[in-house]
Write a protein that holds these residues in place. Structure first.
Motif, PDB file in Angstrom:
ATOM      1  N   MET A 149      -2.236  -4.207   8.840  1.00 42.89           N
ATOM      2  CA  MET A 149      -1.677  -5.235   9.126  1.00 42.89           C
ATOM      3  C   MET A 149      -0.905  -5.225  10.660  1.00 42.89           C
ATOM      4  O   MET A 149      -0.501  -4.321  10.788  1.00 42.89           O
ATOM      5  CB  MET A 149      -0.270  -5.337   8.229  1.00 42.89           C
ATOM      6  CG  MET A 149      -0.610  -5.589   6.813  1.00 42.89           C
ATOM      7  SD  MET A 149       0.709  -6.289   6.033  1.00 42.89           S
ATOM      8  CE  MET A 149       1.990  -5.252   6.037  1.00 42.89           C
ATOM      9  N   ILE A 204      -8.309  -1.326   6.557  1.00 41.81           N
ATOM     10  CA  ILE A 204      -7.309  -2.619   6.522  1.00 41.81           C
ATOM     11  C   ILE A 204      -5.954  -2.456   7.324  1.00 41.81           C
ATOM     12  O   ILE A 204      -5.146  -1.563   6.674  1.00 41.81           O
ATOM     13  CB  ILE A 204      -6.993  -3.098   5.026  1.00 41.81           C
ATOM     14  CG1 ILE A 204      -8.133  -3.473   4.263  1.00 41.81           C
ATOM     15  CG2 ILE A 204      -6.265  -4.339   5.139  1.00 41.81           C
ATOM     16  CD1 ILE A 204      -8.267  -3.687   2.797  1.00 41.81           C
ATOM     17  N   PHE A 211      -5.390 -10.684   2.918  1.00 38.45           N
ATOM     18  CA  PHE A 211      -5.430  -9.657   2.157  1.00 38.45           C
ATOM     19  C   PHE A 211      -4.171  -9.849   1.019  1.00 38.45           C
ATOM     20  O   PHE A 211      -3.049 -10.349   1.516  1.00 38.45           O
ATOM     21  CB  PHE A 211      -5.179  -8.472   2.628  1.00 38.45           C
ATOM     22  CG  PHE A 211      -5.244  -7.178   1.838  1.00 38.45           C
ATOM     23  CD1 PHE A 211      -6.160  -6.759   1.074  1.00 38.45           C
ATOM     24  CD2 PHE A 211      -3.621  -6.727   1.530  1.00 38.45           C
ATOM     25  CE1 PHE A 211      -5.843  -5.659   0.239  1.00 38.45           C
ATOM     26  CE2 PHE A 211      -3.465  -5.832   0.711  1.00 38.45           C
ATOM     27  CZ  PHE A 211      -4.530  -5.074  -0.001  1.00 38.45           C
ATOM     28  N   PHE A 212      -4.296  -9.787  -0.373  1.00 41.04           N
ATOM     29  CA  PHE A 212      -3.464  -9.749  -1.297  1.00 41.04           C
ATOM     30  C   PHE A 212      -3.268  -8.609  -2.034  1.00 41.04           C
ATOM     31  O   PHE A 212      -4.282  -7.916  -2.474  1.00 41.04           O
ATOM     32  CB  PHE A 212      -3.656 -10.972  -2.138  1.00 41.04           C
ATOM     33  CG  PHE A 212      -3.555 -12.496  -1.412  1.00 41.04           C
ATOM     34  CD1 PHE A 212      -2.335 -12.853  -0.914  1.00 41.04           C
ATOM     35  CD2 PHE A 212      -4.803 -12.958  -1.142  1.00 41.04           C
ATOM     36  CE1 PHE A 212      -2.494 -14.063  -0.356  1.00 41.04           C
ATOM     37  CE2 PHE A 212      -4.891 -14.048  -0.515  1.00 41.04           C
ATOM     38  CZ  PHE A 212      -3.785 -14.598  -0.070  1.00 41.04           C
ATOM     39  N   ASP A 213      -2.023  -7.992  -1.986  1.00 43.23           N
ATOM     40  CA  ASP A 213      -1.972  -6.721  -2.608  1.00 43.23           C
ATOM     41  C   ASP A 213      -2.067  -6.565  -4.371  1.00 43.23           C
ATOM     42  O   ASP A 213      -1.957  -5.583  -4.912  1.00 43.23           O
ATOM     43  CB  ASP A 213      -0.854  -5.903  -2.192  1.00 43.23           C
ATOM     44  CG  ASP A 213       0.608  -6.481  -2.692  1.00 43.23           C
ATOM     45  OD1 ASP A 213       0.576  -7.399  -3.392  1.00 43.23           O
ATOM     46  OD2 ASP A 213       1.664  -6.089  -2.015  1.00 43.23           O
ATOM     47  N   VAL A 273      -4.491  -9.657   7.916  1.00 45.66           N
ATOM     48  CA  VAL A 273      -4.756  -8.259   8.251  1.00 45.66           C
ATOM     49  C   VAL A 273      -6.236  -8.266   9.265  1.00 45.66           C
ATOM     50  O   VAL A 273      -6.926  -9.261   9.231  1.00 45.66           O
ATOM     51  CB  VAL A 273      -5.099  -7.469   6.957  1.00 45.66           C
ATOM     52  CG1 VAL A 273      -3.884  -7.293   6.008  1.00 45.66           C
ATOM     53  CG2 VAL A 273      -6.282  -7.949   6.315  1.00 45.66           C
ATOM     54  N   GLU A 310       2.275  -3.649  12.075  1.00 48.03           N
ATOM     55  CA  GLU A 310       2.669  -2.316  10.973  1.00 48.03           C
ATOM     56  C   GLU A 310       1.851  -1.177  11.361  1.00 48.03           C
ATOM     57  O   GLU A 310       0.555  -1.119  11.787  1.00 48.03           O
ATOM     58  CB  GLU A 310       2.336  -2.826   9.554  1.00 48.03           C
ATOM     59  CG  GLU A 310       3.172  -3.948   9.073  1.00 48.03           C
ATOM     60  CD  GLU A 310       4.486  -4.098   8.657  1.00 48.03           C
ATOM     61  OE1 GLU A 310       4.881  -2.688   8.426  1.00 48.03           O
ATOM     62  OE2 GLU A 310       5.380  -4.657   8.628  1.00 48.03           O
ATOM     63  N   SER A 311       2.429  -0.102  11.337  1.00 45.53           N
ATOM     64  CA  SER A 311       1.883   1.157  11.287  1.00 45.53           C
ATOM     65  C   SER A 311       0.734   1.650  10.241  1.00 45.53           C
ATOM     66  O   SER A 311       0.193   2.335  10.320  1.00 45.53           O
ATOM     67  CB  SER A 311       2.779   2.183  11.849  1.00 45.53           C
ATOM     68  OG  SER A 311       3.533   2.302  10.702  1.00 45.53           O
ATOM     69  N   CYS A 312       1.153   1.030   9.058  1.00 46.92           N
ATOM     70  CA  CYS A 312       0.437   1.619   7.883  1.00 46.92           C
ATOM     71  C   CYS A 312      -1.033   0.931   7.934  1.00 46.92           C
ATOM     72  O   CYS A 312      -1.033  -0.210   8.318  1.00 46.92           O
ATOM     73  CB  CYS A 312       1.515   1.386   6.703  1.00 46.92           C
ATOM     74  SG  CYS A 312       1.468  -0.340   6.422  1.00 46.92           S
ATOM     75  N   MET A 372       0.967  -1.172  -0.069  1.00 47.02           N
ATOM     76  CA  MET A 372      -0.050  -0.121  -0.074  1.00 47.02           C
ATOM     77  C   MET A 372       0.823   1.232   0.180  1.00 47.02           C
ATOM     78  O   MET A 372       0.732   1.992   0.805  1.00 47.02           O
ATOM     79  CB  MET A 372      -0.939  -0.005   1.084  1.00 47.02           C
ATOM     80  CG  MET A 372      -1.982  -0.962   1.103  1.00 47.02           C
ATOM     81  SD  MET A 372      -2.871  -1.303   2.506  1.00 47.02           S
ATOM     82  CE  MET A 372      -3.301  -2.797   2.301  1.00 47.02           C
ATOM     83  N   ARG A 432       3.604   1.647   0.796  1.00 44.68           N
ATOM     84  CA  ARG A 432       4.732   1.884   1.849  1.00 44.68           C
ATOM     85  C   ARG A 432       5.965   0.756   1.519  1.00 44.68           C
ATOM     86  O   ARG A 432       5.630  -0.402   1.145  1.00 44.68           O
ATOM     87  CB  ARG A 432       4.151   1.560   3.130  1.00 44.68           C
ATOM     88  CG  ARG A 432       3.589   2.998   3.859  1.00 44.68           C
ATOM     89  CD  ARG A 432       4.481   3.240   5.005  1.00 44.68           C
ATOM     90  NE  ARG A 432       3.718   4.122   6.047  1.00 44.68           N
ATOM     91  CZ  ARG A 432       4.006   4.306   7.136  1.00 44.68           C
ATOM     92  NH1 ARG A 432       4.639   3.629   7.523  1.00 44.68           N
ATOM     93  NH2 ARG A 432       3.259   5.204   7.688  1.00 44.68           N
ATOM     94  N   SER A 448      -4.702   0.962   5.352  1.00 35.52           N
ATOM     95  CA  SER A 448      -5.481   1.249   4.024  1.00 35.52           C
ATOM     96  C   SER A 448      -6.823   1.581   3.996  1.00 35.52           C
ATOM     97  O   SER A 448      -7.530   0.553   4.834  1.00 35.52           O
ATOM     98  CB  SER A 448      -4.785   0.409   2.992  1.00 35.52           C
ATOM     99  OG  SER A 448      -5.776   0.736   1.578  1.00 35.52           O
ATOM    100  N   PRO A 480       1.125 -13.238   1.222  1.00 33.28           N
ATOM    101  CA  PRO A 480      -0.185 -13.050   2.068  1.00 33.28           C
ATOM    102  C   PRO A 480       0.106 -12.425   3.024  1.00 33.28           C
ATOM    103  O   PRO A 480       1.047 -12.347   3.868  1.00 33.28           O
ATOM    104  CB  PRO A 480      -0.314 -14.788   2.517  1.00 33.28           C
ATOM    105  CG  PRO A 480       1.165 -15.480   2.373  1.00 33.28           C
ATOM    106  CD  PRO A 480       1.913 -14.603   1.665  1.00 33.28           C
ATOM    107  N   HIS A 481      -1.132 -11.504   3.271  1.00 32.12           N
ATOM    108  CA  HIS A 481      -1.079 -10.622   4.498  1.00 32.12           C
ATOM    109  C   HIS A 481      -2.165 -11.018   5.356  1.00 32.12           C
ATOM    110  O   HIS A 481      -3.268 -11.002   4.938  1.00 32.12           O
ATOM    111  CB  HIS A 481      -1.107  -9.063   4.094  1.00 32.12           C
ATOM    112  CG  HIS A 481      -0.190  -8.553   3.091  1.00 32.12           C
ATOM    113  ND1 HIS A 481       1.139  -8.179   3.434  1.00 32.12           N
ATOM    114  CD2 HIS A 481      -0.049  -8.802   1.729  1.00 32.12           C
ATOM    115  CE1 HIS A 481       1.775  -8.077   2.635  1.00 32.12           C
ATOM    116  NE2 HIS A 481       0.997  -8.107   1.698  1.00 32.12           N
TER     117      HIS A 481
END
Lengths: 390, 371
Positions: free
Chosen positions: B34, B32, B10-12, B21, B37-39, A11, A13, B41, B18-19
């Motif tokens: 992770m 969404i 989740f898949f980007d 989330v 992780e701080s990020c 995303m 990052r 979406s 694989p994530h």
């Protein structure tokens, strides 16, 4: 390979993942493929297709086929994640129309020529392109299907040229004839090699390291058994002819009725011997061929690699015979209404007997831009090559 | 209890990674994130596209219009409360339901559709025969003749002249502009005559062998010419083609249903050709009247066939299959004789169709043959 650092974009990052070294080394981790498709659901989709095809004079079949493929692909699970089919009914429909057009364009010269010279031989020249139609149809169908499957959001892909494959296919076909079938393993492997060499998962290329010579021993063994059985059958036919003559003579001498003659005919021992000679080989022949088929599946699966990932087949001849025999009986006994059951059996069998070896968790496989927009499988459908309805 | 958050895959769409989330549901968007992780979406509900609704145990599969390669899965147990948040635009336009009740409904409608097609289809396809130009019709007839008749053609000149004379007499009542192409084919065991598109008229020599007078042959000829007058061969060709094609398209993939449907189609066509036969009998009768030939010849001939039928039942096997073949495509002979007899009203002074020498020549037409 002690550590692998992969840069992955999540995303927008940058994420850096440090893979665990010991996990990387565990290449021999075996993953099973799971299939959890429900027979009831498959039946419902199948019935919907039948009914809708009646309404739409068959046009729905492209959308119906797609719906079924979506369901079936979604029912396959590898390491927690499901497969996905991304093809559409529209693609299949347009592909079918294109296939019809190609077929017509190829057929037209022959039609015109045989109209001009109905009794001449030369119009047959125009049928030569049709030799190419079969392998071209096969390969483009493979290409379409493979490129519409994805897993973990990354596409599989089949590259390569249909004409090159057709060339290999026809050449090997010729060699099979000239060698009286002795070189069949080399041909089977060569054709599979071309497909495997051009297959990708994301940016990872598939690699095939098998060889036809590994199959020669088993092929020659089964091949000689089959030849032996043919001689056996030939002998049986002669016995049968002899028993016919005996029965006929009995009718002539004793002025018997037709029914009485039949009794004599069936009580003739040599007739039963002949019957055995005919029936046994025709049950045995396909089974013996399945021994080779098993070896072939092992060869093409166990020597296939995608990057660090390997594959393994656990099929046995006995299991394959059980599967095929069961399928045959279901088809006969249900007059074709058991087709979804047969399909389920085949898919479960595949899942049960195929393993994936290697580390799937830290895959750094990247999606690539589609190499080639694959045409749909129109020619394949026009040729009537679709087996079943998937 | 309303759903506010759940864990999922989740898949980007960029890598195969694989994530795992966690998804939080807010008023107009989902978030969404992770773990670790701080990020995170955000997906607006109106950007979401449902690629597949859940079919347990398969989860629902979603993507976002921002990047259609992304995949977010929603397990069946979360779906019910989740889907209420999505606008209509998130769902594909048409998804046919596979619930048993819906399937039964579709099946009922399709039965009605099939019945309608069976009732109206053949007539519709028959009309297509009017669109075919005569030159094409003649080509089709020639092809049909060449491909289906392997026996030699009888060519004795005097016999041929006698045959042509009969055709010329009967032609007076024909209104359709078609060239007649009459041939006798050498097959003494075959008791049949047939008409093909483009004016092709084939008489198997079995008919000449069985017939006792020129009037009987004239009767058979008139019957076949009546078929051509009404364009029956072309109509039936188009009908068969149309029905076969439609059934194939309808039931192409459906195994046992397909076979049943084709069987039903054949029976249906048989019924139709019986109607055609009766019409041909009627018009054949009119042709004979117009040519001033005694129409009872046709009746006599059918009676002879019927006697043959009675004689053969249960006894000898010879000729059996030919007769069966003839009878299966022709209306039951007794019914036919009665129909014809009721048409024969007063006995007029008919002319003799052929004189004695012409009749002998016709009977003898197979003394010369060509392949």
């Amino acid at each position: 390979m002690s550590t692998i650092a992969t840069d992955q974009v999540f995303m927008g990052r940058q994420v850096t993942e440090e893979a665990q070294p010991d996990e990387i080394r565990r290449h021999l981790t075996t993953h099973r493929i799971a299939y959890d498709g429900q027979t009831g659901q498959v039946y419902k989709i199948w019935l919907l297709n039948i009914v809708m095809n009646i309404f739409t004079l068959g046009i729905y079949s492209f959308w119906g086929k797609t719906r079924l493929r979506q369901y079936v692909a979604g029912a396959f699970k590898l390491n927690k994640d499901r497969f996905e089919y991304t093809g559409t009914g529209k693609e299949l429909f347009v592909g079918f129309l294109k296939g019809m057009l190609i077929f017509f364009v190829l057929y037209l010269p022959f039609m015109v020529a045989s109209f001009i010279a109905p009794d001449a031989v030369w119009p047959l020249v125009f049928l030569i392109p049709f030799f190419y139609v079969l392998p071209v149809a096969l390969y483009s169908a493979w290409r379409y299907r493979i490129s519409r499957i994805q897993w973990r959001g990354v596409r599989f892909e089949l590259d390569g040229s249909v004409m090159k494959y057709a060339g290999i296919f026809l050449w090997r076909w010729l060699i099979n004839i000239i060698s009286l079938g002795i070189l069949i393993p080399y041909s089977d492997i060569r054709m599979y090699q071309y497909i495997a060499d051009n297959a990708y998962y994301g940016d990872i290329a598939f690699r095939f390291e098998g060889h036809g010579k590994n199959l020669m021993a088993i092929h020659l063994a089964t091949y000689s058994i089959i030849i032996g059985l043919f001689i056996f059958v030939f002998y049986g036919l002669q016995l049968m002819a002899a028993s016919f003559v005996t029965a006929q003579m009995a009718i002539g001498q004793q002025d018997l009725s037709f029914d009485e003659a039949l009794v004599i005919f069936f009580s003739n021992a040599s007739f039963f011997a002949a019957l055995t000679c005919i029936i046994v080989p025709f049950i045995l022949l396909p089974m013996i061929r399945l021994i080779y088929k098993t070896a072939l599946i092992h060869e093409i699966t166990n020597h296939l690699y995608a990057g660090e990932i390997g594959f393994k087949s656990t099929i046995t001849t006995f299991a394959l015979i059980k599967l095929k025999l069961g399928n045959f009986l279901i088809l006969i006994l249900t007059l074709g209404l058991g087709l979804p059951v047969i399909m389920q059996r085949n898919l479960r069998f595949f899942a049960q007997h195929t393993q994936v070896k290697g580390n799937l968790e830290t895959s750094s496989i990247k999606q690539t831009a589609s190499r080639k927009p694959a045409d749909a499988e129109g020619l394949h459908t026009v040729m009537g090559l679709d087996s079943g309805f998937i | 209890m309303t759903l506010t958050a759940f864990e999922t895959r989740f898949f980007d769409g960029k890598t195969a990674r694989p994530h795992q989330v966690s998804v939080e549901l807010h008023a107009s968007r989902l978030r969404i994130s992770m773990p670790g992780e701080s990020c995170s979406s955000d997906w607006l509900y109106k950007e979401i596209v449902v690629l597949q609704q859940p079919i347990p145990p398969q989860p629902a599969m979603l993507t976002s219009r921002k990047n259609m390669a992304m995949r977010l899965y929603v397990e069946p147990e979360h779906w019910c409360s989740f889907k209420t948040k999505l606008p209509k635009t998130a769902f594909p336009a048409i998804t046919l339901s596979t619930r048993w009740r819906s399937l039964a409904g579709y099946a009922g409608l399709s039965v009605i559709f099939v019945l309608a097609a069976v009732a109206a289809g053949p007539r519709l396809f028959e009309r297509a025969s009017e669109l075919i130009p005569p030159s094409t019709e003649i080509q089709i007839g020639k092809m049909a003749f060449d491909s289906s008749i392997n026996q030699p053609v009888c060519t004795a000149p005097q016999g041929k002249a006698a045959l042509d004379k009969l055709v010329l007499m009967l032609k007076q009542g024909i209104t359709r502009d078609i060239p007649f192409n009459v041939r006798v084919v050498s097959a003494d065991e075959t008791l049949n005559a047939l008409a093909a598109p483009g004016g092709y008229l084939i008489i198997f020599s079995g008919i000449l062998k069985k017939a006792d007078s020129a009037e009987e042959v004239a009767g058979v000829l008139a019957h076949e010419m009546a078929h051509l007058e009404m364009n029956h061969p072309m109509k039936s060709l188009m009908r068969n083609l149309g029905v076969t094609l439609t059934l194939h398209m309808m039931f192409g993939d459906a195994g046992v249903l397909s076979n049943t449907a084709h069987f039903a189609g054949v029976i249906h066509q048989l019924h139709y050709s019986r109607e055609d036969e009766l019409e041909a009998d009627k018009i054949g009768y009119a042709l004979l009247e117009k040519a001033n030939i005694d129409p009872s010849g046709l009746t006599l001939f059918f009676e002879r066939i019927q006697q043959e039928e009675a004689k053969n039942t249960g006894h000898s096997y010879s000729n059996r299959s030919d007769l069966d073949e003839y009878l299966s495509t022709h209306p039951h002979t007794e019914y036919r004789i009665n129909t014809l007899k009721s048409n024969t009203t007063t006995s007029k002074n008919y002319q003799q169709a052929l004189d004695a020498s012409e009749w002998r020549a016709l009977k003898d037409i197979c003394s010369e043959q060509a392949d």
